[in-house]
Every structure is written in C-alpha cells, then in structure tokens.
Design a protein around this motif. Structure first.
Motif, PDB file in Angstrom:
ATOM      1  N   ASN A  75       4.945 -30.430  -9.878  1.00  0.00           N
ATOM      2  CA  ASN A  75       4.869 -28.606  -9.508  1.00  0.00           C
ATOM      3  C   ASN A  75       6.321 -28.633  -8.610  1.00  0.00           C
ATOM      4  O   ASN A  75       6.271 -28.635  -7.969  1.00  0.00           O
ATOM      5  N   PRO A  76       6.835 -27.378  -9.975  1.00  0.00           N
ATOM      6  CA  PRO A  76       8.429 -26.638  -9.341  1.00  0.00           C
ATOM      7  C   PRO A  76       7.881 -26.135  -7.163  1.00  0.00           C
ATOM      8  O   PRO A  76       8.771 -25.965  -7.611  1.00  0.00           O
ATOM      9  N   THR A  77       6.711 -25.559  -7.455  1.00  0.00           N
ATOM     10  CA  THR A  77       6.971 -24.462  -6.591  1.00  0.00           C
ATOM     11  C   THR A  77       6.399 -25.265  -4.895  1.00  0.00           C
ATOM     12  O   THR A  77       7.183 -24.959  -4.419  1.00  0.00           O
ATOM     13  N   VAL A  78       5.658 -26.219  -5.308  1.00  0.00           N
ATOM     14  CA  VAL A  78       5.686 -27.300  -4.529  1.00  0.00           C
ATOM     15  C   VAL A  78       6.384 -28.014  -3.765  1.00  0.00           C
ATOM     16  O   VAL A  78       7.003 -28.794  -2.638  1.00  0.00           O
ATOM     17  N   THR A  79       7.252 -28.338  -5.261  1.00  0.00           N
ATOM     18  CA  THR A  79       8.149 -29.697  -5.300  1.00  0.00           C
ATOM     19  C   THR A  79       9.619 -28.733  -3.940  1.00  0.00           C
ATOM     20  O   THR A  79      10.282 -29.553  -3.223  1.00  0.00           O
ATOM     21  N   GLU A  80       9.329 -27.871  -4.643  1.00  0.00           N
ATOM     22  CA  GLU A  80      11.059 -26.636  -3.490  1.00  0.00           C
ATOM     23  C   GLU A  80      10.845 -27.177  -2.384  1.00  0.00           C
ATOM     24  O   GLU A  80      11.813 -26.966  -1.270  1.00  0.00           O
ATOM     25  N   LEU A  81       9.839 -27.144  -2.069  1.00  0.00           N
ATOM     26  CA  LEU A  81       9.575 -27.291  -0.362  1.00  0.00           C
ATOM     27  C   LEU A  81      10.278 -27.960   0.495  1.00  0.00           C
ATOM     28  O   LEU A  81      10.696 -28.281   1.295  1.00  0.00           O
ATOM     29  N   LEU A  82      10.611 -29.575  -0.385  1.00  0.00           N
ATOM     30  CA  LEU A  82      11.119 -30.907   0.282  1.00  0.00           C
ATOM     31  C   LEU A  82      12.627 -30.234  -0.288  1.00  0.00           C
ATOM     32  O   LEU A  82      13.421 -31.154   0.205  1.00  0.00           O
ATOM     33  N   TRP A  83      12.863 -29.850  -0.711  1.00  0.00           N
ATOM     34  CA  TRP A  83      14.261 -29.091  -0.855  1.00  0.00           C
ATOM     35  C   TRP A  83      14.998 -28.677  -0.350  1.00  0.00           C
ATOM     36  O   TRP A  83      16.144 -27.702  -1.054  1.00  0.00           O
ATOM     37  N   LEU A  84      14.650 -27.090   0.554  1.00  0.00           N
ATOM     38  CA  LEU A  84      15.368 -26.578   0.935  1.00  0.00           C
ATOM     39  C   LEU A  84      16.242 -26.303   2.103  1.00  0.00           C
ATOM     40  O   LEU A  84      16.683 -27.648   2.477  1.00  0.00           O
ATOM     41  N   PRO A  85      17.497 -25.773   1.822  1.00  0.00           N
ATOM     42  CA  PRO A  85      18.485 -25.755   2.760  1.00  0.00           C
ATOM     43  C   PRO A  85      17.376 -25.360   4.510  1.00  0.00           C
ATOM     44  O   PRO A  85      16.804 -25.038   4.507  1.00  0.00           O
ATOM     45  N   ASP A  86      18.186 -26.060   5.177  1.00  0.00           N
ATOM     46  CA  ASP A  86      17.297 -26.646   6.791  1.00  0.00           C
ATOM     47  C   ASP A  86      17.656 -25.122   7.074  1.00  0.00           C
ATOM     48  O   ASP A  86      16.313 -24.735   7.905  1.00  0.00           O
ATOM     49  N   ASP A  87      18.193 -24.555   6.614  1.00  0.00           N
ATOM     50  CA  ASP A  87      18.366 -22.479   7.670  1.00  0.00           C
ATOM     51  C   ASP A  87      16.946 -21.758   7.160  1.00  0.00           C
ATOM     52  O   ASP A  87      16.768 -21.178   7.887  1.00  0.00           O
TER      53      ASP A  87
END
Length: 245
Positions: A75-87
């Motif tokens: 799931n792209p929407t949920v997966t992106e939570l693990l790749w966010l910029p630190d800020d």
C-alpha cells in the motif's frame, strides 16, 4: 484526539510531496498499538475497528498489525510513513524507530510494481468517472492527475533502487501534468504506457517476497511491550473508526 499507544506518526500527502497548494489540507498518518489483552476479548481490533479516522484536522491511525499487513501488501499511502524526511515525523517511539529500520522487509518486486501501478490506474479511473465539467471537478481531477504521475515515478524508483523518494524533484512538472489531464484524462494513458516500459527495462533490486519473519518479529515485540494493559497510556476502547464513519 490522538490514539493511545502511538508508536509512529507524521505528516504525509501533498505537504510531504511538495505538491501542496493554498487549499490543501495537512494529512497525518500513524501507527498505534492496541493493548495485547484487547485481542482476547469479544471485540478484538480488526478491520474497520483497527483504523481510527479523524477530520479537522485529517488524520488516519492504523493498529500495528493492520499497518504491517497494508505495508506487506505494498500500500503506497501507508508505506510512505516509513520513508518520510525526519522533519515530517511528529511521533517516533523506540518501536516506531524499529519499524522504520525494517522498512525494506515489507518490499517485494512484484508487490511494489503491482501496488503503484494499481494505484496510478485507479487515479485515472477516478478522473474518467468524475467527468470534466464543473470547476470543482476539474480541480479534483488535477489532483488525481498529479498523484497518478507521482505514483508512477515513486513506484519506479522504489522498484529500481530500493529507495522510496517522498518529496518530488520538480513540483511544477506534476502540477502541469495534473492540469493537462484534468482537461483531457486520456492524456494520462501515454504516461502509464511509458511507465510500464520503464519498469520492463530494469531488473528490480527488490526481493521476490517480503521478509515476513522480520515483520513478524517486530509485531511480537509490540505485543510484548503492551502485554500488561496497565503499561499502556490508557484503557482500550474498541470501535473508534466505526463511530467516525
């Protein structure tokens, strides 16, 4: 209201991609842990009850097992939570950091390609189904168009390199594309065909299957951490998502 036992949360969506406009909402996504004892009662958190959806401001929180299942499904929407910029992270607990650390365990070549292509195709379907007459509809179609192109680009990069870029390099390219396909949704079809050719042109660095054992080990650590309900930061109350729907 923030859910109890929040493990990881951050700002996602257009703000994270660098595609937010004056009318864009700030979207938040998070993962929380239900107390382990909740899974032994009459109403264990599952399905809709494992997701908390809030509005004003918009936020979605998935229980740890559901979040892991969605990520394993690509799931792209949920997966992106693990790749966010630190800020863009707003909550990072030790177990949340552990989840980020195993983010590649959720990935597979076919799963990534199918998921990102599937979501991009669904954006095209939404544009075709909504028509192109009212100004409000065109604005919505432009948004679908922006995200269609973003999904194709992000999915290919993840497939080819094993890294998911969140912030887009050239926001105007996506804005222009969205505006163009809002006027003529069929213009999105060549983009889908070109993306398919790009996928076909490379051999993915991703494995054939996700590393489910690593994901399972993380989830069991979560369950051990919240085995005693008195250790959680509140009493579990099932059903918040269905109340908000």
């Amino acid at each position: 209201m923030t859910p109890r036992n929040l493990l990881l949360s951050g700002i996602v969506g257009s703000t994270a991609y660098g595609l937010a406009g004056p009318q864009s909402d700030i979207d938040r996504l998070g993962v929380y842990a239900a107390p382990t004892v909740a899974f032994h009662g009459l109403h264990p958190p599952a399905g809709r009850d494992a997701t908390i959806v809030q509005h004003d401001p918009d936020a979605t929180f998935h229980e740890a097992a559901k979040a892991a299942t969605l990520m394993l499904g690509g799931n792209p929407t949920v997966t992106e939570l693990l790749w966010l910029p630190d800020d863009l992270y707003e909550t990072r607990t030790p177990l949340g950091n552990d989840l980020i650390a195993i983010r590649r365990a959720f990935l597979s070549a076919k799963g990534t390609r199918d998921a990102y292509f599937g979501y991009a195709t669904s954006q095209l379907k939404r544009m075709v189904d909504t028509g192109q007459f009212a100004s409000k509809m065109r604005n919505r179609q432009a948004k679908h168009g922006r995200h269609l192109l973003r999904l194709l680009d992000q999915g290919f990069t993840l497939y080819a390199t094993g890294i998911l870029p969140i912030r887009v390099d050239n926001p105007q390219r996506y804005i222009d594309f969205g505006n163009a396909v809002a006027e003529n949704p069929d213009l999105a079809r060549p983009a889908l065909a070109a993306a398919e050719a790009r996928f076909d042109s490379v051999r993915s660095v991703l494995p054939a299957e996700p590393d489910r054992a690593t994901v399972e080990a993380w989830l069991l650590r979560v369950r051990r951490a919240y085995l005693d309900p008195t250790d959680s930061d509140g009493v579990w109350q099932p059903g918040p998502s269905s109340q908000g729907r």
